[in-house]
Design a protein around this motif. Structure first.
Motif, PDB file in Angstrom:
ATOM      1  N   GLN A 509      -6.395  -9.699   9.085  1.00  0.00           N
ATOM      2  CA  GLN A 509      -5.653  -9.373   7.861  1.00  0.00           C
ATOM      3  C   GLN A 509      -5.874  -7.937   7.399  1.00  0.00           C
ATOM      4  OE1 GLN A 509      -6.202 -12.195   4.670  1.00  0.00           O
ATOM      5  NE2 GLN A 509      -4.393 -13.269   5.409  1.00  0.00           N
ATOM      6  N   ALA A 510      -7.074  -7.459   7.560  1.00  0.00           N
ATOM      7  CA  ALA A 510      -7.375  -6.113   7.056  1.00  0.00           C
ATOM      8  C   ALA A 510      -6.772  -5.016   7.948  1.00  0.00           C
ATOM      9  CB  ALA A 510      -8.885  -5.923   6.955  1.00  0.00           C
ATOM     10  N   ASN A 511      -6.142  -5.407   9.036  1.00  0.00           N
ATOM     11  CA  ASN A 511      -5.512  -4.455   9.965  1.00  0.00           C
ATOM     12  C   ASN A 511      -6.445  -3.301  10.334  1.00  0.00           C
ATOM     13  OD1 ASN A 511      -3.568  -3.244  11.563  1.00  0.00           O
ATOM     14  ND2 ASN A 511      -2.331  -2.486   9.859  1.00  0.00           N
ATOM     15  N   PRO A 512      -7.633  -3.634  10.845  1.00  0.00           N
ATOM     16  CA  PRO A 512      -8.635  -2.577  11.094  1.00  0.00           C
ATOM     17  C   PRO A 512      -8.218  -1.572  12.165  1.00  0.00           C
ATOM     18  CG  PRO A 512      -9.358  -4.686  12.025  1.00  0.00           C
ATOM     19  CD  PRO A 512      -8.158  -4.974  11.181  1.00  0.00           C
ATOM     20  N   LEU A 513      -7.262  -1.914  13.011  1.00  0.00           N
ATOM     21  CA  LEU A 513      -6.823  -0.956  14.032  1.00  0.00           C
ATOM     22  C   LEU A 513      -5.707  -0.042  13.508  1.00  0.00           C
ATOM     23  CD1 LEU A 513      -6.860  -3.056  17.337  1.00  0.00           C
ATOM     24  CD2 LEU A 513      -8.734  -1.991  16.085  1.00  0.00           C
ATOM     25  N   HIS A 514      -5.316  -0.247  12.263  1.00  0.00           N
ATOM     26  CA  HIS A 514      -4.303   0.618  11.639  1.00  0.00           C
ATOM     27  C   HIS A 514      -3.001   0.627  12.440  1.00  0.00           C
ATOM     28  CE1 HIS A 514      -7.636   1.736   9.159  1.00  0.00           C
ATOM     29  NE2 HIS A 514      -8.287   2.274  10.172  1.00  0.00           N
ATOM     30  N   LEU A 515      -2.505  -0.541  12.716  1.00  0.00           N
ATOM     31  CA  LEU A 515      -1.276  -0.667  13.501  1.00  0.00           C
ATOM     32  C   LEU A 515      -0.074  -0.845  12.570  1.00  0.00           C
ATOM     33  CD1 LEU A 515      -2.810  -3.220  16.014  1.00  0.00           C
ATOM     34  CD2 LEU A 515      -2.399  -0.789  16.440  1.00  0.00           C
ATOM     35  N   ARG A 516       1.054  -0.329  13.008  1.00  0.00           N
ATOM     36  CA  ARG A 516       2.289  -0.612  12.265  1.00  0.00           C
ATOM     37  C   ARG A 516       2.907  -1.853  12.883  1.00  0.00           C
ATOM     38  NH1 ARG A 516       5.247   4.991  10.917  1.00  0.00           N
ATOM     39  NH2 ARG A 516       4.852   5.391  13.101  1.00  0.00           N
ATOM     40  N   ARG A 517       2.675  -2.959  12.219  1.00  0.00           N
ATOM     41  CA  ARG A 517       3.020  -4.260  12.785  1.00  0.00           C
ATOM     42  C   ARG A 517       4.464  -4.643  12.467  1.00  0.00           C
ATOM     43  NH1 ARG A 517      -1.901  -6.843   9.494  1.00  0.00           N
ATOM     44  NH2 ARG A 517      -0.586  -5.877   7.908  1.00  0.00           N
ATOM     45  N   LEU A 518       4.966  -5.580  13.219  1.00  0.00           N
ATOM     46  CA  LEU A 518       6.218  -6.236  12.833  1.00  0.00           C
ATOM     47  C   LEU A 518       5.791  -7.371  11.916  1.00  0.00           C
ATOM     48  CD1 LEU A 518       9.279  -6.247  13.217  1.00  0.00           C
ATOM     49  CD2 LEU A 518       8.974  -7.783  15.147  1.00  0.00           C
ATOM     50  N   PHE A 519       5.897  -7.154  10.608  1.00  0.00           N
ATOM     51  CA  PHE A 519       5.310  -8.059   9.625  1.00  0.00           C
ATOM     52  C   PHE A 519       6.413  -8.773   8.863  1.00  0.00           C
ATOM     53  CE2 PHE A 519       3.287  -9.435   5.748  1.00  0.00           C
ATOM     54  CZ  PHE A 519       2.005  -9.776   6.136  1.00  0.00           C
ATOM     55  N   ASP A 520       6.463 -10.087   9.034  1.00  0.00           N
ATOM     56  CA  ASP A 520       7.457 -10.901   8.330  1.00  0.00           C
ATOM     57  C   ASP A 520       8.879 -10.351   8.551  1.00  0.00           C
ATOM     58  OD1 ASP A 520       8.081 -13.135   6.915  1.00  0.00           O
ATOM     59  OD2 ASP A 520       7.538 -12.345   4.959  1.00  0.00           O
ATOM     60  N   GLY A 521       9.145  -9.973   9.789  1.00  0.00           N
ATOM     61  CA  GLY A 521      10.494  -9.549  10.153  1.00  0.00           C
ATOM     62  C   GLY A 521      10.777  -8.076   9.949  1.00  0.00           C
ATOM     63  N   GLN A 522       9.836  -7.332   9.348  1.00  0.00           N
ATOM     64  CA  GLN A 522      10.056  -5.913   9.092  1.00  0.00           C
ATOM     65  C   GLN A 522       8.994  -5.082   9.801  1.00  0.00           C
ATOM     66  OE1 GLN A 522      12.626  -4.673   7.156  1.00  0.00           O
ATOM     67  NE2 GLN A 522      13.336  -6.800   7.024  1.00  0.00           N
ATOM     68  N   ARG A 523       9.406  -3.968  10.375  1.00  0.00           N
ATOM     69  CA  ARG A 523       8.432  -3.026  10.917  1.00  0.00           C
ATOM     70  C   ARG A 523       7.772  -2.308   9.743  1.00  0.00           C
ATOM     71  NH1 ARG A 523       5.791  -3.000  15.271  1.00  0.00           N
ATOM     72  NH2 ARG A 523       7.750  -3.628  16.266  1.00  0.00           N
ATOM     73  N   GLU A 524       6.457  -2.325   9.716  1.00  0.00           N
ATOM     74  CA  GLU A 524       5.752  -1.643   8.624  1.00  0.00           C
ATOM     75  C   GLU A 524       5.968  -0.139   8.736  1.00  0.00           C
ATOM     76  OE1 GLU A 524       2.040  -4.658   7.802  1.00  0.00           O
ATOM     77  OE2 GLU A 524       1.911  -3.329   9.520  1.00  0.00           O
ATOM     78  N   ALA A 525       6.362   0.456   7.611  1.00  0.00           N
ATOM     79  CA  ALA A 525       6.639   1.894   7.611  1.00  0.00           C
ATOM     80  C   ALA A 525       5.330   2.670   7.571  1.00  0.00           C
ATOM     81  CB  ALA A 525       7.506   2.255   6.409  1.00  0.00           C
ATOM     82  N   SER A 526       4.352   2.145   6.860  1.00  0.00           N
ATOM     83  CA  SER A 526       3.050   2.798   6.851  1.00  0.00           C
ATOM     84  C   SER A 526       2.001   1.744   7.169  1.00  0.00           C
ATOM     85  CB  SER A 526       2.780   3.424   5.485  1.00  0.00           C
ATOM     86  OG  SER A 526       2.789   2.407   4.504  1.00  0.00           O
ATOM     87  N   ILE A 527       0.793   2.226   7.370  1.00  0.00           N
ATOM     88  CA  ILE A 527      -0.267   1.331   7.812  1.00  0.00           C
ATOM     89  C   ILE A 527      -0.944   0.707   6.597  1.00  0.00           C
ATOM     90  CG2 ILE A 527      -2.554   1.345   8.885  1.00  0.00           C
ATOM     91  CD1 ILE A 527      -1.137   3.820  10.533  1.00  0.00           C
ATOM     92  N   HIS A 528      -0.962  -0.589   6.545  1.00  0.00           N
ATOM     93  CA  HIS A 528      -1.658  -1.218   5.420  1.00  0.00           C
ATOM     94  C   HIS A 528      -2.196  -2.581   5.838  1.00  0.00           C
ATOM     95  CE1 HIS A 528       1.580  -4.102   4.692  1.00  0.00           C
ATOM     96  NE2 HIS A 528       2.437  -3.115   4.827  1.00  0.00           N
ATOM     97  N   ALA A 529      -3.109  -3.048   5.042  1.00  0.00           N
ATOM     98  CA  ALA A 529      -3.632  -4.405   5.236  1.00  0.00           C
ATOM     99  C   ALA A 529      -2.723  -5.373   4.487  1.00  0.00           C
ATOM    100  CB  ALA A 529      -5.057  -4.479   4.709  1.00  0.00           C
ATOM    101  N   GLU A 530      -2.965  -6.661   4.689  1.00  0.00           N
ATOM    102  CA  GLU A 530      -2.122  -7.648   4.007  1.00  0.00           C
ATOM    103  C   GLU A 530      -2.572  -7.831   2.564  1.00  0.00           C
ATOM    104  OE1 GLU A 530      -2.050 -11.141   6.674  1.00  0.00           O
ATOM    105  OE2 GLU A 530      -1.898  -9.608   8.196  1.00  0.00           O
TER     106      GLU A 530
END
Lengths: 530, 530
Positions: A509-530
């Motif tokens: 959840q904390a996205n420690p690798l700082h990835l721009r994930r495909l999150f809930d159908g959207q590509r994350e524009a910036s790097i963030h945790a949930e």
């Protein structure tokens, strides 16, 4: 460093007990020391056991640790200095400048994969968070990442003793993906292979990755290679070489209880289309460019322009004339091995004896023991369409010009082609309409399309495709050069409703690798945790 | 709508001339009208010729036009109303509520692919702009996009007459990728297939895509399917079904002059690991959850929990006892077809006669013509490790519990497993350490790992993996459910030094598709032109 003639099984130097392989200076025919004795089934077993033991730890190395390992391999190769270049020159007959360039490319390739690994896009992280209130059924928390396939067997090519060999693109991309690698050294450059193999093994030790991550075995004939591909712990194969060699490995891979993917780059004649306006306006330049590409490195490139397609007529006649003029000054060059040289001569002879083709241009007569006289043949489209043997790759500085009576015939010839690594379009503004109409066909036939260049020269970058439909490769969905080559060695795994503490770091959840994930159908524009 | 019993070749209704196929109500054994006469080689030829003719135009439809087409298919299926549900109920014996849910899932799946197409990430656009000043050699302008493989042959499954059939996941993802599709209807639901096929054909017409984009053919036995897979114009295959059926298609695909990829989802027993603390603390709930998952839909799911792995002892004995209690109240359910029912009975008999397994629980005795009595067997780990036949999938409500003497034996059993679609972990906090130590092995064995759920139930979303190592599927690198399924039908093409006017829109400088490209080594954070 003294060459030992031994294999590398993990960190261990192991003497083979099968037939000896010796490097040969193709320019002189002199056999080189030391002899490399081939490995047995027992050596394959040892290397596979070590690779398997290394897998689970190596594939969870951090992105930065894996990046450092790849960079360290590059440094170790550079650290070999002149010894590597000298040995490669002796074993291949390739010019020193070419080998210096190839070494730079090899190390740049390793560093590119280090950057690719660190960027982490290859993990293709997808998160669909739980929807406990959804009707009619709640949604679970679902997360996907890519994991490596497992240990990979790599078969290097003779024509790139560095860039497509022990620490070449297949090895670099498999290591980048998290796969241990077992290389079967190419018999044409065993000493070069040992030097590079030891550089990799030093990097393994320096970076404290498990020793089974890299082994290097030798073997004459196909027995050892087939044993390697057949081992249950090998999960993918990278190969660059002949069509028959590639097909033998594919067959072995498919006969296993668990079939595995084989990435074989095999055979391509790299058609060059000379469009009417370009041919008319740039005849001499095209002829010169063509001859330069054809004869580069004695024609020993997978992307050598082995086929030219154009409308018949005075412009093409002028082109052929100019090619003949230029080619007659082209010196015979030493080929990589006696086998390659005799295969080249056999291919040229087959064309010379084929009543459907006529010889139109030749280079200087071959002198030395493994020298290659360049040849250009001409045929008509109707003959080309009739005789499938005219599509056979002649590895070396030989090419066939296909004269077409109409644009329709050009299209027919292209549709008739087998799959290719490249197709080149020589065109001017007035040719754009015709080119546009042929483009859909060309896209279906090749992995890379070039305008106003020559197919030899393959950039190592993100956008490169060194691949194409069968028989150019065994898997058109992939490239063996460029950063996308890493994708060949991965598979997706989905984690459903995992507690955060059990998730791999790419999915936490904390996205420690700082990835721009495909999150809930959207590509994350910036790097963030949930 | 009156069912015609005919095939759909593009927009044409064509009567077959081979053996008749008839739907059968499995609950009554009654044959249903009309008869569907199988197609011949000539019909395969016609469908392939149309698909080939459609390819180049269809694959360059705009992203929004392709999205609208997929959405229109969903609307047309919904527009079939009760007729579809009624026919599917008659042909499969599945409950109405289940089929309503499956229809919703099928349409949601088409709409998800419409969104995926429009987002354009699947194009994987990579641009490495020219560097004319670079030393020692300038860099060309290199651009990569993905293009569809070509026409795809789809073989639907019997157990999902909508979601894995004519307009199911394989068809939707192939159409999304830009591939024309030829479906071979499953003989178990020919009328349902015709209804859905006509809905797709209406969408083809309404959206003005080339008619060859979709055809639907019928054929009993394997002849027509093999002819389809062997046709030179077919470039990939999607299949969901038995291991023997999948392997036959793979063999045909590899025997072609140009081998093609086959995505076959075949066989999985979906191990469930009951960890000690969870088993001890939640015995009744686990037994109930297991029986519910085991008997859902008469056990006719690829993800049915066919294997349970746990430490032997009082907690497992209590679990087995509770399963036996629950299962005896479980009514026999009608299976999809007489063939599936007799294969189920044969599988159960083989276990019953195997001295290494004993029967531990059974459902109510089967009454109707194709009813399935549920069974749970028990074996010891040592026996399971010895007898490979205990890993055979028994398609239906049968499962095998493997009793392990130690954690080491649990690990051994897992390492011994063939590839799986799923693995389920039932665990509590005290089990985390053991689970963590087994996770690397589990990841190597399955495409989806679930915690504290049951494997039946496959969400259609971005993060889903419905795939796994052989023999779960023929290609562990892919998923057949979820948006990543589109990636199966694509291959990369690189464009070098193309004039902007000749580039496809995905690659043009102005970035008209508004894609976040991998540009000069960096992922674009926002959408911009060059």
């Amino acid at each position: 460093m003294t060459l030992t003639g031994h294999m590398l099984i993990g960190q261990h130097t192991v003497a083979g007990n099968r037939d000896a392989i010796r490097g040969l200076d193709p320019a002189t025919g002199t056999a080189l020391e030391p002899a490399y004795f081939g490995g047995s089934a027992e050596h394959v077993e040892q290397a596979c056991a070590l690779a398997w033991a290394a897998l689970d730890r190596y594939r969870e190395t951090t992105l930065s640790a894996r990046g450092e390992f790849l960079e360290r391999i590059a440094e170790e190769i550079e650290g070999l200095g002149d010894e590597l270049i000298d040995r490669a020159t002796s074993e291949t007959g390739l010019p020193r400048a070419r080998l210096l360039g190839e070494r730079a490319r090899t190390c740049q390739q390793l560093r590119m994969f280090a950057r690719t690994v660190r960027a982490g896009e290859w993990l293709d992280v997808r998160v669909d968070p739980a929807q406990p209130q959804r009707q009619p059924l709640p949604r679970s928390d679902l997360r996907q990442r890519q994991i490596p396939l497992g240990p990979v067997a790599v078969f290097g090519a003779s024509n790139f003793p560095l860039a497509f060999s022990v620490a070449g693109g297949d090895t670099a991309s498999a290591l980048a993906a998290g796969c241990p690698v077992i290389v079967k050294a190419h018999g044409a450059h065993p000493g070069t292979s040992e030097l590079v193999g030891r550089a990799v093994a030093r990097a393994v030790k320096a970076c404290d990755v498990p020793e089974g991550v890299f082994s290097l075995v030798y073997g004459s004939g196909r027995e050892l290679g087939i044993a390697l591909v057949s081992d249950r712990r090998i999960k993918a194969v990278g190969f660059t070489g002949s069509r028959s060699g590639g097909l033998a490995l594919i067959q072995a891979a498919q006969a296993r209880p668990e079939p595995i993917p084989v990435y074989a780059e095999m055979s391509s004649i790299n058609p060059v289309l000379l469009f009417p306006a370009a041919l008319h306006q740039r005849t001499p330049a095209l002829a010169e460019g063509f001859v330069a590409s054809l004869t580069l490195g004695a024609g020993q490139f997978c992307t050598n322009p082995g086929l030219v397609i154009a409308r018949q007529g005075p412009a093409l006649d002028a082109f052929v004339g100019r090619v003949a003029e230029r080619l007659q000054h082209s010196p015979a060059q030493t080929m990589l091995t006696p086998d390659i040289c005799s295969a080249y001569k056999a291919g040229v002879n087959a064309l010379a004896q084929n009543s459907r083709a006529r010889i139109a241009a030749s280079g200087q007569i071959a002198g030395g023991p493994n020298a290659c006289q360049a040849h250009v043949f001409v045929t008509d489209a109707a003959d080309f369409l009739t005789d499938h043997s005219l599509q056979a790759e002649v590895f070396g500085a030989a090419s066939l010009i296909v004269q077409c009576a109409s644009d329709a015939e050009i299209r027919q010839v292209i549709e008739h082609l087998e799959g290719q690594l490249t197709t080149t379009l020589q065109l001017d503004d007035d040719d754009l309409e015709l080119a546009r109409s042929l483009l859909p066909t060309l896209e279906r036939k090749a992995g890379r399309l070039l305008v106003n260049g020559w197919p030899t020269g393959v950039e190592v970058c993100d956008a490169m495709v060194h691949g194409g439909p069968f028989p150019a490769t065994s898997d058109a969905r992939t490239t063996s050069v460029g950063s996308a080559a890493i994708l060949r060695f991965l598979r997706p795994v989905c984690y459903q409703d995992f507690p955060d503490s059990l998730l791999p770091s790419a999915l936490k959840q904390a996205n420690p690798l700082h990835l721009r994930r495909l999150f809930d159908g959207q590509r994350e524009a910036s790097i963030h945790a949930e």
